[in-house]
Design a protein around this motif. Structure first.
Motif, PDB file in Angstrom:
ATOM      1  N   SER A  11      20.848 -67.598 -16.557  1.00 55.57           N
ATOM      2  CA  SER A  11      21.244 -68.974 -16.252  1.00 55.57           C
ATOM      3  C   SER A  11      22.443 -68.930 -15.307  1.00 55.57           C
ATOM      4  O   SER A  11      23.213 -67.973 -15.301  1.00 55.57           O
ATOM      5  CB  SER A  11      21.567 -69.758 -17.519  1.00 55.57           C
ATOM      6  N   ILE A  12      22.571 -70.001 -14.513  1.00 51.32           N
ATOM      7  CA  ILE A  12      23.607 -70.035 -13.488  1.00 51.32           C
ATOM      8  C   ILE A  12      24.342 -71.366 -13.563  1.00 51.32           C
ATOM      9  O   ILE A  12      23.709 -72.422 -13.633  1.00 51.32           O
ATOM     10  CB  ILE A  12      22.986 -69.848 -12.093  1.00 51.32           C
ATOM     11  N   ALA A  13      25.654 -71.284 -13.545  1.00 54.40           N
ATOM     12  CA  ALA A  13      26.491 -72.484 -13.577  1.00 54.40           C
ATOM     13  C   ALA A  13      27.394 -72.515 -12.360  1.00 54.40           C
ATOM     14  O   ALA A  13      27.855 -71.471 -11.887  1.00 54.40           O
ATOM     15  CB  ALA A  13      27.347 -72.513 -14.842  1.00 54.40           C
ATOM     16  N   ILE A  14      27.641 -73.714 -11.863  1.00 57.75           N
ATOM     17  CA  ILE A  14      28.644 -73.901 -10.818  1.00 57.75           C
ATOM     18  C   ILE A  14      29.925 -74.319 -11.517  1.00 57.75           C
ATOM     19  O   ILE A  14      29.985 -75.367 -12.155  1.00 57.75           O
ATOM     20  CB  ILE A  14      28.215 -74.959  -9.787  1.00 57.75           C
ATOM     21  N   ASP A  15      30.932 -73.458 -11.412  1.00 58.79           N
ATOM     22  CA  ASP A  15      32.212 -73.685 -12.073  1.00 58.79           C
ATOM     23  C   ASP A  15      33.127 -74.497 -11.163  1.00 58.79           C
ATOM     24  O   ASP A  15      33.002 -74.466  -9.942  1.00 58.79           O
ATOM     25  CB  ASP A  15      32.847 -72.330 -12.384  1.00 58.79           C
ATOM     26  N   ASP A  16      34.046 -75.233 -11.777  1.00 55.32           N
ATOM     27  CA  ASP A  16      35.050 -76.024 -11.054  1.00 55.32           C
ATOM     28  C   ASP A  16      34.403 -77.034 -10.113  1.00 55.32           C
ATOM     29  O   ASP A  16      34.926 -77.314  -9.033  1.00 55.32           O
ATOM     30  CB  ASP A  16      36.002 -75.122 -10.260  1.00 55.32           C
ATOM     31  N   PHE A  17      33.280 -77.608 -10.529  1.00 48.55           N
ATOM     32  CA  PHE A  17      32.575 -78.537  -9.657  1.00 48.55           C
ATOM     33  C   PHE A  17      33.448 -79.753  -9.366  1.00 48.55           C
ATOM     34  O   PHE A  17      34.066 -80.314 -10.244  1.00 48.55           O
ATOM     35  CB  PHE A  17      31.253 -78.989 -10.267  1.00 48.55           C
ATOM     36  N   GLY A  18      33.478 -80.128  -8.106  1.00 51.19           N
ATOM     37  CA  GLY A  18      34.229 -81.303  -7.685  1.00 51.19           C
ATOM     38  C   GLY A  18      35.506 -80.987  -6.955  1.00 51.19           C
ATOM     39  O   GLY A  18      36.106 -81.882  -6.364  1.00 51.19           O
ATOM     40  N   VAL A  19      35.948 -79.738  -6.958  1.00 53.52           N
ATOM     41  CA  VAL A  19      37.206 -79.423  -6.286  1.00 53.52           C
ATOM     42  C   VAL A  19      36.982 -78.754  -4.935  1.00 53.52           C
ATOM     43  O   VAL A  19      37.916 -78.587  -4.168  1.00 53.52           O
ATOM     44  CB  VAL A  19      38.138 -78.538  -7.165  1.00 53.52           C
ATOM     45  N   GLY A  20      35.759 -78.380  -4.627  1.00 50.01           N
ATOM     46  CA  GLY A  20      35.444 -77.768  -3.329  1.00 50.01           C
ATOM     47  C   GLY A  20      34.860 -78.791  -2.394  1.00 50.01           C
ATOM     48  O   GLY A  20      35.089 -79.991  -2.527  1.00 50.01           O
ATOM     49  N   TYR A  21      34.093 -78.300  -1.467  1.00 54.48           N
ATOM     50  CA  TYR A  21      33.455 -79.171  -0.480  1.00 54.48           C
ATOM     51  C   TYR A  21      31.968 -79.231  -0.783  1.00 54.48           C
ATOM     52  O   TYR A  21      31.175 -78.497  -0.216  1.00 54.48           O
ATOM     53  CB  TYR A  21      33.708 -78.657   0.937  1.00 54.48           C
ATOM     54  N   SER A  22      31.594 -80.096  -1.686  1.00 54.25           N
ATOM     55  CA  SER A  22      30.211 -80.185  -2.145  1.00 54.25           C
ATOM     56  C   SER A  22      29.281 -80.681  -1.051  1.00 54.25           C
ATOM     57  O   SER A  22      29.608 -81.597  -0.315  1.00 54.25           O
ATOM     58  CB  SER A  22      30.104 -81.160  -3.323  1.00 54.25           C
ATOM     59  N   SER A  23      28.138 -80.049  -1.008  1.00 59.82           N
ATOM     60  CA  SER A  23      27.056 -80.527  -0.164  1.00 59.82           C
ATOM     61  C   SER A  23      25.932 -80.905  -1.122  1.00 59.82           C
ATOM     62  O   SER A  23      25.279 -80.036  -1.697  1.00 59.82           O
ATOM     63  CB  SER A  23      26.588 -79.430   0.795  1.00 59.82           C
ATOM     64  N   LEU A  24      25.753 -82.193  -1.307  1.00 60.86           N
ATOM     65  CA  LEU A  24      24.744 -82.626  -2.273  1.00 60.86           C
ATOM     66  C   LEU A  24      23.340 -82.246  -1.835  1.00 60.86           C
ATOM     67  O   LEU A  24      22.485 -81.959  -2.672  1.00 60.86           O
ATOM     68  CB  LEU A  24      24.869 -84.128  -2.517  1.00 60.86           C
ATOM     69  N   SER A  25      23.092 -82.196  -0.534  1.00 55.59           N
ATOM     70  CA  SER A  25      21.759 -81.790  -0.095  1.00 55.59           C
ATOM     71  C   SER A  25      21.516 -80.318  -0.419  1.00 55.59           C
ATOM     72  O   SER A  25      20.411 -79.930  -0.770  1.00 55.59           O
ATOM     73  CB  SER A  25      21.552 -82.069   1.394  1.00 55.59           C
ATOM     74  N   ARG A  26      22.545 -79.475  -0.337  1.00 53.41           N
ATOM     75  CA  ARG A  26      22.383 -78.056  -0.709  1.00 53.41           C
ATOM     76  C   ARG A  26      22.294 -77.906  -2.222  1.00 53.41           C
ATOM     77  O   ARG A  26      21.532 -77.095  -2.717  1.00 53.41           O
ATOM     78  CB  ARG A  26      23.536 -77.225  -0.155  1.00 53.41           C
ATOM     79  N   LEU A  27      23.073 -78.699  -2.942  1.00 49.94           N
ATOM     80  CA  LEU A  27      23.081 -78.598  -4.394  1.00 49.94           C
ATOM     81  C   LEU A  27      21.693 -78.828  -4.980  1.00 49.94           C
ATOM     82  O   LEU A  27      21.264 -78.120  -5.887  1.00 49.94           O
ATOM     83  CB  LEU A  27      24.071 -79.600  -4.995  1.00 49.94           C
ATOM     84  N   ARG A  28      20.978 -79.791  -4.460  1.00 51.38           N
ATOM     85  CA  ARG A  28      19.666 -80.110  -5.041  1.00 51.38           C
ATOM     86  C   ARG A  28      18.653 -78.998  -4.847  1.00 51.38           C
ATOM     87  O   ARG A  28      17.643 -78.960  -5.536  1.00 51.38           O
ATOM     88  CB  ARG A  28      19.140 -81.426  -4.490  1.00 51.38           C
ATOM     89  N   HIS A  29      18.923 -78.067  -3.930  1.00 52.58           N
ATOM     90  CA  HIS A  29      18.008 -76.957  -3.700  1.00 52.58           C
ATOM     91  C   HIS A  29      18.499 -75.645  -4.314  1.00 52.58           C
ATOM     92  O   HIS A  29      17.846 -74.621  -4.168  1.00 52.58           O
ATOM     93  CB  HIS A  29      17.774 -76.761  -2.199  1.00 52.58           C
ATOM     94  N   MET A  30      19.624 -75.690  -4.983  1.00 51.74           N
ATOM     95  CA  MET A  30      20.188 -74.474  -5.578  1.00 51.74           C
ATOM     96  C   MET A  30      19.520 -74.185  -6.920  1.00 51.74           C
ATOM     97  O   MET A  30      19.209 -75.109  -7.671  1.00 51.74           O
ATOM     98  CB  MET A  30      21.695 -74.645  -5.808  1.00 51.74           C
ATOM     99  N   PRO A  31      19.325 -72.919  -7.241  1.00 53.55           N
ATOM    100  CA  PRO A  31      18.752 -72.556  -8.540  1.00 53.55           C
ATOM    101  C   PRO A  31      19.825 -72.560  -9.620  1.00 53.55           C
ATOM    102  O   PRO A  31      20.204 -71.523 -10.158  1.00 53.55           O
ATOM    103  CB  PRO A  31      18.206 -71.151  -8.282  1.00 53.55           C
ATOM    104  N   VAL A  32      20.326 -73.742  -9.928  1.00 51.07           N
ATOM    105  CA  VAL A  32      21.464 -73.872 -10.839  1.00 51.07           C
ATOM    106  C   VAL A  32      21.040 -74.633 -12.087  1.00 51.07           C
ATOM    107  O   VAL A  32      20.288 -75.604 -12.017  1.00 51.07           O
ATOM    108  CB  VAL A  32      22.626 -74.617 -10.120  1.00 51.07           C
TER     109      VAL A  32
END
Length: 161
Positions: free
Chosen positions: A60-81
């Motif tokens: 399983s994969i988690a994105i830590d500290d979400f919201g403090v970087g430069y999020s790309s929502l279009s990339r996020l939806r394609h990530m295996p997270v």
């Protein structure tokens, strides 16, 4: 396991993880990788491929500290997270600060809409817990539940069950 962007950028990273698992018949599904938002959403195709291979192996994969970087929502939806972890900086003052509350609530909604579990980091008070629960946050961690404890102490505690 916390993994850096530099580690994920190495060509042999996944093989270094999976080869010993296969040799010992240890299921990859027992592994949970955490990567920072910045590393996860970088432009590196190799990073994305490595995350896909780990996920396909069962980790399983988690994105830590979400919201403090430069999020790309279009990339996020394609990530295996599997999971988003809301950074504690948004949780700390969310009861007193409407902007922090709005961001935390939005991350919970985003994660749920993308079929990801959402973890709130840094929960220290019951009012924070109640608000997060009302928004549908899946998991919470922080001093409200336990301060960090040494491994031997944790082992003793777990043996009680």
């Amino acid at each position: 396991l916390t993994v850096s962007g530099r580690q994920l950028s190495q060509n042999s990273f996944v093989d270094l993880i999976l080869a010993p698992l296969h040799a010992e018949a240890f299921p990859a599904s027992r592994l949970h990788f955490e990567i920072t938002e910045t590393a996860a959403l970088s432009e590196g195709l190799l990073i994305n491929e490595h995350l896909r291979r780990l996920k396909q192996a069962g980790a399983s994969i988690a994105i830590d500290d979400f919201g403090v970087g430069y999020s790309s929502l279009s990339r996020l939806r394609h990530m295996p997270v599997d999971m988003l972890k809301i950074d504690a900086s948004f949780i700390r003052d969310m009861i007193e600060d409407a902007d922090d509350a709005a961001i935390a609530n939005a991350v919970v909604s985003l994660g749920r809409a993308l079929n990801m579990r959402v973890v709130a980091e840094g929960v220290e008070r019951l009012d924070q817990q109640r608000a997060l629960e009302s928004w549908g946050c899946d998991l919470m961690q922080g001093y409200l539940y336990s301060k960090p404890i040494p491994l031997d102490e944790l082992t003793r505690w777990l043996r009680q069950f």
